[in-house]
Scaffold this motif. Structure first.
Motif, short mmCIF file in Angstrom:
data_model
loop_
_atom_site.label_atom_id
_atom_site.label_comp_id
_atom_site.label_asym_id
_atom_site.label_seq_id
_atom_site.Cartn_x
_atom_site.Cartn_y
_atom_site.Cartn_z
N GLY A 1 0.82 -1.22 0.00
CA GLY A 1 0.00 0.00 0.00
C GLY A 1 0.85 1.27 0.00
O GLY A 1 0.41 2.32 -0.44
N GLN A 2 2.08 1.16 0.48
CA GLN A 2 2.99 2.32 0.48
C GLN A 2 3.96 2.27 -0.71
O GLN A 2 4.98 2.96 -0.72
N GLY A 3 3.64 1.42 -1.68
CA GLY A 3 4.48 1.34 -2.88
C GLY A 3 5.68 0.44 -2.72
O GLY A 3 6.60 0.47 -3.55
N GLY A 4 5.71 -0.38 -1.65
CA GLY A 4 6.84 -1.28 -1.44
C GLY A 4 6.93 -2.34 -2.52
O GLY A 4 5.92 -2.79 -3.06
N ARG A 5 8.16 -2.73 -2.84
CA ARG A 5 8.40 -3.68 -3.91
C ARG A 5 8.62 -5.08 -3.35
O ARG A 5 9.43 -5.25 -2.43
N ILE A 6 7.96 -6.06 -3.94
CA ILE A 6 8.09 -7.44 -3.45
C ILE A 6 8.69 -8.36 -4.52
O ILE A 6 8.64 -8.07 -5.71
N ALA A 7 9.25 -9.46 -4.03
CA ALA A 7 9.70 -10.53 -4.91
C ALA A 7 9.46 -11.84 -4.16
O ALA A 7 9.20 -11.83 -2.96
N LEU A 8 9.54 -12.94 -4.90
CA LEU A 8 9.28 -14.25 -4.30
C LEU A 8 10.52 -15.13 -4.32
O LEU A 8 11.30 -15.10 -5.27
N GLY A 9 10.66 -15.93 -3.25
CA GLY A 9 11.75 -16.89 -3.21
C GLY A 9 11.26 -18.19 -2.60
O GLY A 9 10.25 -18.20 -1.90
N SER A 10 11.99 -19.27 -2.86
CA SER A 10 11.56 -20.57 -2.32
C SER A 10 12.45 -21.02 -1.16
O SER A 10 12.24 -22.10 -0.61
#
Ligand code: ZN
Length: 456
Positions: free
Chosen positions: A311-320
């Motif tokens: 909601g604050q524009g934070g950037r996400i990525a995924l890892g296993s």
């Protein structure tokens, strides 16, 4: 040049039809235009989506998946799991590491991941001494990616201590440890290999604030080039947060934000336990948070405040991470479901009146490529790389459904079997759900598993 025809493709965040994609020998997409299947080398009837970056993997841990799912004498926590992990990794040889990593990377490709950030800390021999070739174990990771075709951002790990305040490492941690000088030599050596290994790049990974002291962290950041990706485990467990406060009077993300220049080169892995100021600091910095929902659930880490952060524009990525299960669909699903269970509401991470799955998927594609040092056009556009997965239009979770629900149907109602074909740099590495080397790789993995389990 390789030409692919797509009946349907998610390009630049929009669904387009009847497109011809031309990929040059370096893997770059040089044109995307209306066309027909008769003009193509490969014709795909199905839904093509951008390849996903898996930003956080410890390959060897795939071999211990399922071996720590019983309650022991001590309180069952992350720290008891870590003890099982330590006894397991004590035995792994270089060839066994390659056997495990190759099997893992085949599974990742078949799930729709086209690149991996290997957070690699198993550097030394079983007796804790350095190999005569300090890159012996790293080379096996590189060999596994060459064998399978997955893109690699190798993140050699700097690991010095057993806990905050420069605690002596435990005996089981001797396979990980380096001095800063030896570590920098390893990074240099690996960087020299990059021109010869297609799809490979190098970053660095100071393991965590508990395993690296401030002097070494600053020394490392002053040594490496300014655009090199930098990954760190942070604030995964409450005990780690408490230990950090006891050590520095600051929480882990608070300490990092006060002491380094957080920027888009950083990937903060987990960042589970945050207070509002820390959420805002990461979101404003442009750093990516590397979320590993399946592992975080398996280890009982806690829930990342994804709703507030995004909601604050934070950037996400995924890892296993621990690689307990390889499923791109389930990583996305669990990320959203954790928020739903916590907030007792639905469609938390979506945009209003738009597909929730599509938003999570595309944010993770963009953030993931940034974190792996592959920024730019990751969304199947001209100038980007020809890395894609094609979803099976006849799969029971997708058949008959409108296009704007295809990603949701895959992520919330499907699994890896939805992924039909996968290409890296325009070259197909998975066709009809199969990798060309999967049988040989599985057989070698089986042999390594038998040896390792016998040695436990
Ligand atoms: Zn990890």
């Amino acid at each position: 040049m390789i030409k692919h025809y797509f009946s349907d493709i998610l390009s630049g965040g929009r669904w387009l039809q009847d497109l011809l994609m031309t990929v040059d020998p370096s893997g770059s997409i040089i044109s995307l235009s209306k066309g027909s299947s008769s003009e193509a080398d490969h014709s795909h009837t199905g839904y093509a989506v951008p390849g996903m970056a898996n930003v956080h993997s410890h390959a060897f841990q795939r071999a211990m998946a399922g071996l720590a799912e019983f309650s022991g004498n001590e309180a069952d926590s992350f720290w008891s799991w870590r003890n099982v992990m330590y006894s397991f990794l004590g035995e792994i040889s270089p060839d066994q590491l390659q056997a495990i990593a190759s099997q893992l990377y085949v599974e990742m490709l078949k799930a729709g991941f086209t690149s991996v950030g290997e957070f690699h800390y198993l550097h030394n021999d079983t007796d804790g001494q350095a190999f005569s070739n300090p890159a012996e174990m790293s080379d096996k990771i590189v060999a596994a990616t060459l064998e399978t075709g997955i893109g690699l951002t190798l993140l050699p790990v700097l690991y010095q201590y057993g806990g905050f305040g420069a605690m002596e490492p435990k005996a089981q941690q001797r396979r990980f440890t380096h001095s800063l000088d030896h570590f920098v030599d390893l990074v240099d050596k690996l960087q020299k290999r990059v021109p010869d290994v297609a799809g490979m790049s190098i970053g660095v990974a100071p393991h965590s604030l508990r395993a690296v002291d401030p002097e070494a962290l600053m020394g490392l950041l002053n040594t490496i080039s300014a655009d090199m990706p930098c990954h760190i485990h942070i604030a995964e467990q409450n005990q780690e947060v408490e230990d950090c406060v006891n050590w520095s009077d600051q929480r882990p993300v608070e300490w990092l934000n006060n002491n380094v220049d957080l920027s888009d080169r950083w990937c903060l892995v987990h960042a589970t336990h945050l207070v509002p100021n820390e959420i805002a600091a990461i979101a404003n910095s442009g750093a990516v948070v590397g979320l590993c929902p399946i592992t975080e659930a398996n280890l009982g880490d806690g829930l990342f405040p994804a709703s507030e952060f995004m909601g604050q524009g934070g950037r996400i990525a995924l890892g296993s991470d621990s690689n307990i299960l390889i499923s791109l669909a389930e990583e996305c699903r669990l990320l959203e479901y954790g928020q739903r269970l916590n907030l007792q509401s639905r469609n938390i991470l979506g945009s209003k009146n738009a597909s929730t799955g599509e938003r999570i998927f595309l944010e993770a594609v963009t953030g993931g490529h940034q974190a792996l040092g592959r920024p730019g056009k990751s969304g199947l556009e001209v100038g980007g790389q020809g890395n894609f997965a094609v979803l099976d239009p006849l799969h029971p979770s997708i058949i008959g459904k409108p296009k704007h629900t295809v990603i949701d149907s895959w992520l919330f109602a499907g699994d890896n079997s939805v992924v039909k074909d996968v290409a890296i740099d325009g070259k197909l590495v998975v066709i009809d759900g199969h990798h060309s080397s999967e049988e040989v790789i599985k057989e070698r993995f089986g042999k390594a598993m038998t040896e390792l389990v016998a040695s436990l």
